[in-house]
Design a protein around this motif. Structure first.
Motif, PDB file in Angstrom:
ATOM      1  N   VAL A  61      47.466  57.807  26.027  1.00 20.40           N
ATOM      2  CA  VAL A  61      47.299  59.113  26.660  1.00 20.40           C
ATOM      3  C   VAL A  61      47.329  60.219  25.621  1.00 20.40           C
ATOM      4  N   ARG A  62      48.255  60.116  24.686  1.00 23.09           N
ATOM      5  CA  ARG A  62      48.338  61.130  23.635  1.00 23.09           C
ATOM      6  C   ARG A  62      47.058  61.142  22.789  1.00 23.09           C
ATOM      7  N   MET A  63      46.496  59.967  22.541  1.00 22.83           N
ATOM      8  CA  MET A  63      45.255  59.897  21.784  1.00 22.83           C
ATOM      9  C   MET A  63      44.114  60.549  22.559  1.00 22.83           C
ATOM     10  N   VAL A  64      44.052  60.291  23.864  1.00 22.43           N
ATOM     11  CA  VAL A  64      43.012  60.902  24.702  1.00 22.43           C
ATOM     12  C   VAL A  64      43.177  62.419  24.735  1.00 22.43           C
ATOM     13  N   VAL A  65      44.419  62.890  24.805  1.00 22.44           N
ATOM     14  CA  VAL A  65      44.670  64.334  24.777  1.00 22.44           C
ATOM     15  C   VAL A  65      44.158  64.936  23.471  1.00 22.44           C
ATOM     16  N   ALA A  66      44.381  64.238  22.362  1.00 28.74           N
ATOM     17  CA  ALA A  66      43.893  64.734  21.068  1.00 28.74           C
ATOM     18  C   ALA A  66      42.370  64.773  21.038  1.00 28.74           C
ATOM     19  N   ILE A  67      41.728  63.703  21.548  1.00 26.50           N
ATOM     20  CA  ILE A  67      40.262  63.656  21.592  1.00 26.50           C
ATOM     21  C   ILE A  67      39.719  64.785  22.463  1.00 26.50           C
ATOM     22  N   ALA A  68      40.315  64.941  23.647  1.00 25.87           N
ATOM     23  CA  ALA A  68      39.850  65.970  24.581  1.00 25.87           C
ATOM     24  C   ALA A  68      40.072  67.368  24.025  1.00 25.87           C
ATOM     25  N   THR A  69      41.187  67.566  23.324  1.00 25.09           N
ATOM     26  CA  THR A  69      41.476  68.886  22.756  1.00 25.09           C
ATOM     27  C   THR A  69      40.442  69.265  21.703  1.00 25.09           C
ATOM     28  N   ILE A  70      40.101  68.318  20.836  1.00 25.04           N
ATOM     29  CA  ILE A  70      39.077  68.581  19.818  1.00 25.04           C
ATOM     30  C   ILE A  70      37.731  68.828  20.483  1.00 25.04           C
ATOM     31  N   PHE A  71      37.436  68.051  21.526  1.00 26.62           N
ATOM     32  CA  PHE A  71      36.184  68.265  22.256  1.00 26.62           C
ATOM     33  C   PHE A  71      36.144  69.668  22.857  1.00 26.62           C
ATOM     34  N   ILE A  72      37.238  70.086  23.470  1.00 28.31           N
ATOM     35  CA  ILE A  72      37.291  71.418  24.086  1.00 28.31           C
ATOM     36  C   ILE A  72      37.069  72.500  23.036  1.00 28.31           C
ATOM     37  N   MET A  73      37.714  72.351  21.883  1.00 25.22           N
ATOM     38  CA  MET A  73      37.564  73.345  20.820  1.00 25.22           C
ATOM     39  C   MET A  73      36.128  73.408  20.312  1.00 25.22           C
ATOM     40  N   SER A  74      35.460  72.247  20.244  1.00 20.13           N
ATOM     41  CA  SER A  74      34.083  72.222  19.753  1.00 20.13           C
ATOM     42  C   SER A  74      33.083  72.657  20.815  1.00 20.13           C
ATOM     43  N   TYR A  75      33.466  72.547  22.089  1.00 17.52           N
ATOM     44  CA  TYR A  75      32.523  72.837  23.177  1.00 17.52           C
ATOM     45  C   TYR A  75      32.638  74.269  23.687  1.00 17.52           C
ATOM     46  N   ILE A  76      33.762  74.935  23.414  1.00 17.41           N
ATOM     47  CA  ILE A  76      33.921  76.321  23.858  1.00 17.41           C
ATOM     48  C   ILE A  76      32.808  77.226  23.309  1.00 17.41           C
ATOM     49  N   PRO A  77      32.461  77.135  22.013  1.00 18.82           N
ATOM     50  CA  PRO A  77      31.352  77.976  21.527  1.00 18.82           C
ATOM     51  C   PRO A  77      30.036  77.695  22.245  1.00 18.82           C
ATOM     52  N   ILE A  78      29.794  76.428  22.599  1.00 14.51           N
ATOM     53  CA  ILE A  78      28.566  76.095  23.324  1.00 14.51           C
ATOM     54  C   ILE A  78      28.571  76.752  24.695  1.00 14.51           C
ATOM     55  N   CYS A  79      29.705  76.713  25.380  1.00 11.78           N
ATOM     56  CA  CYS A  79      29.813  77.356  26.701  1.00 11.78           C
ATOM     57  C   CYS A  79      29.602  78.867  26.586  1.00 11.78           C
ATOM     58  N   ILE A  80      30.169  79.466  25.543  1.00 17.15           N
ATOM     59  CA  ILE A  80      29.969  80.901  25.333  1.00 17.15           C
ATOM     60  C   ILE A  80      28.489  81.198  25.075  1.00 17.15           C
ATOM     61  N   GLY A  81      27.846  80.328  24.304  1.00 20.73           N
ATOM     62  CA  GLY A  81      26.424  80.503  24.035  1.00 20.73           C
ATOM     63  C   GLY A  81      25.589  80.400  25.299  1.00 20.73           C
ATOM     64  N   LEU A  82      25.927  79.450  26.174  1.00 18.45           N
ATOM     65  CA  LEU A  82      25.208  79.315  27.437  1.00 18.45           C
ATOM     66  C   LEU A  82      25.365  80.565  28.300  1.00 18.45           C
ATOM     67  N   LEU A  83      26.589  81.100  28.333  1.00 15.22           N
ATOM     68  CA  LEU A  83      26.833  82.302  29.128  1.00 15.22           C
ATOM     69  C   LEU A  83      26.087  83.506  28.541  1.00 15.22           C
ATOM     70  N   CYS A  84      26.096  83.638  27.213  1.00 16.99           N
ATOM     71  CA  CYS A  84      25.357  84.735  26.579  1.00 16.99           C
ATOM     72  C   CYS A  84      23.860  84.596  26.823  1.00 16.99           C
ATOM     73  N   ASP A  85      23.401  83.352  26.823  1.00 19.04           N
ATOM     74  CA  ASP A  85      21.991  83.080  27.074  1.00 19.04           C
ATOM     75  C   ASP A  85      21.577  83.591  28.453  1.00 19.04           C
ATOM     76  N   VAL A  86      22.490  83.454  29.420  1.00 19.88           N
ATOM     77  CA  VAL A  86      22.190  83.845  30.798  1.00 19.88           C
ATOM     78  C   VAL A  86      22.431  85.329  31.022  1.00 19.88           C
ATOM     79  N   LEU A  87      23.496  85.882  30.432  1.00 25.20           N
ATOM     80  CA  LEU A  87      23.932  87.232  30.761  1.00 25.20           C
ATOM     81  C   LEU A  87      23.306  88.322  29.895  1.00 25.20           C
ATOM     82  N   ILE A  88      22.996  88.010  28.628  1.00 21.71           N
ATOM     83  CA  ILE A  88      22.488  89.035  27.718  1.00 21.71           C
ATOM     84  C   ILE A  88      20.966  89.018  27.710  1.00 21.71           C
ATOM     85  N   ASP A  89      20.384  90.131  28.050  1.00 18.84           N
ATOM     86  CA  ASP A  89      18.937  90.241  28.088  1.00 18.84           C
ATOM     87  C   ASP A  89      18.365  90.163  26.668  1.00 18.84           C
TER      88      ASP A  89
END
Length: 382
Positions: free
Chosen positions: A299-327
């Motif tokens: 479980v601790r290993m999965v938490v570490a994997i998921a945490t790194i994934f979240i950190m790497s995926y947050i910029p992508i989510c921000i980019g998707l939102l900017c893509d939609v919201l910013i003209d």
């Protein structure tokens, strides 16, 4: 890079790096005249700044991709050596295969852009063809990685909450079928992009030859299909998977803290000869408390994997939102070059995450560490 379709004045444009006017691969195609267009707004950055930054990002990206290819090759080899009797081995192997494939696709996309920038004479347009055969697929494969990570996190949540039942529900066969379903629903739809985009042969007057390039259909069905396609596969699916990973990771962290508090209180109670029921963490269920040390490490290993994934995926989510919201935040708007540069930067998170996973496995999984050491001949014992 973000997968983005733009229609403007009956002209189809393509995501590609800026081309200089003397570039023999600088093709202009206008569908209203029976040809096609490859163009890019100048944006905020100058030509020199844009080229230097983009090339630096591409070289950096390729260095990371090489690390991801090597690391995930070793992960796959180790889990093949360990076998797939445990469901977690199947899901982690599937994750490594996707990370490996993603790094290969990024490599091909980088190569196409590099060849185009340096005016290497090819029978095809390097940037456009590599984008349609590599860059576009990598966007969907990132979603596949997100859903596999979501499945791993969800499965570990069930192991913590209902450990006795989950072992009967999530077997090796169920995990294997789940991986196939995730791939079918997230990555295989990437090939539907060829309903929208096509390969065409275009005459290049600079070389006096016909080369392979890309174009897109402009009929109403193709345009509507493209918009719905990108909305579902490019926005909804990745954001939903990210939300699941985030929620499951939070739950896992909370449960791990409860279990740690319960064990600490029980140890303290036993040392004071007090009944365990009197401990302050008595709200923890017996099922949750019966998590073995092996399960807790996983479980601790999965938490570490998921945490790194979240950190790497947050910029992508921000980019998707900017893509939609910013003209005009797209490959052909006022911020075209900022869009492309930022797209390449945020895409670095995925191969970085895939490269770091092997360190997590080695540090937190004893079986993986032993098998890895035997594989690379660090241990002589067989």
């Amino acid at each position: 890079m973000y997968l983005h379709l733009i229609e403007e004045d009956n002209t189809t444009r393509y995501p590609a790096m800026d081309q200089m006017t003397d570039n023999p691969f600088h093709l202009w195609e206008d569908h209203s005249k029976g040809s096609s267009t490859l163009t890019l707004a100048s944006g905020i950055l100058s030509d020199e700044q844009f080229n230097i930054i983009l090339l630096f990002i591409i070289y950096t990206s390729q260095l990371i991709n090489n690390c991801a290819i090597i690391a995930n090759s070793l992960i796959i080899a180790v889990y093949v050596k360990l076998g797939f009797s445990e469901p977690s081995n199947i899901s982690l192997t599937a994750l490594a295969i996707c990370d490996f494939t993603l790094a290969v696709l990024f490599t091909w996309n980088n190569l196409g852009i590099w060849l185009t920038y340096h005016n290497v004479r090819l029978p095809f347009h390097g940037a456009n063809v590599s984008f349609l055969t590599g860059g576009a697929q990598s966007a969907f494969l990132s979603t596949t990685i997100a859903w596999i990570t979501a499945f791993i996190s969800f499965e570990r949540c069930l192991c913590i909450l209902v450990p006795l039942k989950v072992r009967r529900l999530i077997t090796s066969r169920v995990t294997f079928v789940a991986m196939l379903i995730i791939v079918l629903l997230t990555f295989c739809p990437s090939f539907f992009i060829y309903i929208r985009y096509k390969f065409i042969w275009v005459f290049n007057p600079y070389l006096n030859v016909t080369i392979l390039n890309t174009t897109s259909l402009n009929n109403e069905f193709a345009i509507l299909f493209g918009k719905i396609y990108i909305l579902i596969c490019g926005v909804i699916q990745p954001l939903l998977a990210f939300s699941i990973v985030l929620i499951c990771t939070v739950l896992l962290v909370v449960q791990l803290r409860k279990i740690s508090s319960w064990k600490l209180s029980v140890t303290s109670a036993q040392s004071q000869r007090v009944q365990p029921e009197e401990n302050p963490a008595g709200s923890l269920s017996a099922a949750e408390a019966r998590v073995s040390q092996k399960e807790e490490r996983l479980v601790r290993m999965v938490v570490a994997i998921a945490t790194i994934f979240i950190m790497s995926y947050i910029p992508i989510c921000i980019g998707l939102l900017c893509d939609v919201l910013i003209d005009r935040f797209n490959p052909y708007g006022v911020y075209s070059r900022i869009y492309i540069v930022s797209g390449y930067i945020v895409s670095l998170g995925q191969p970085i995450s895939g490269s770091v996973n092997i360190l997590i496995y080695y540090k937190m999984a004893s079986k993986f560490r032993s098998a890895f050491r035997r594989l690379v001949r660090l241990d002589r014992q067989e």
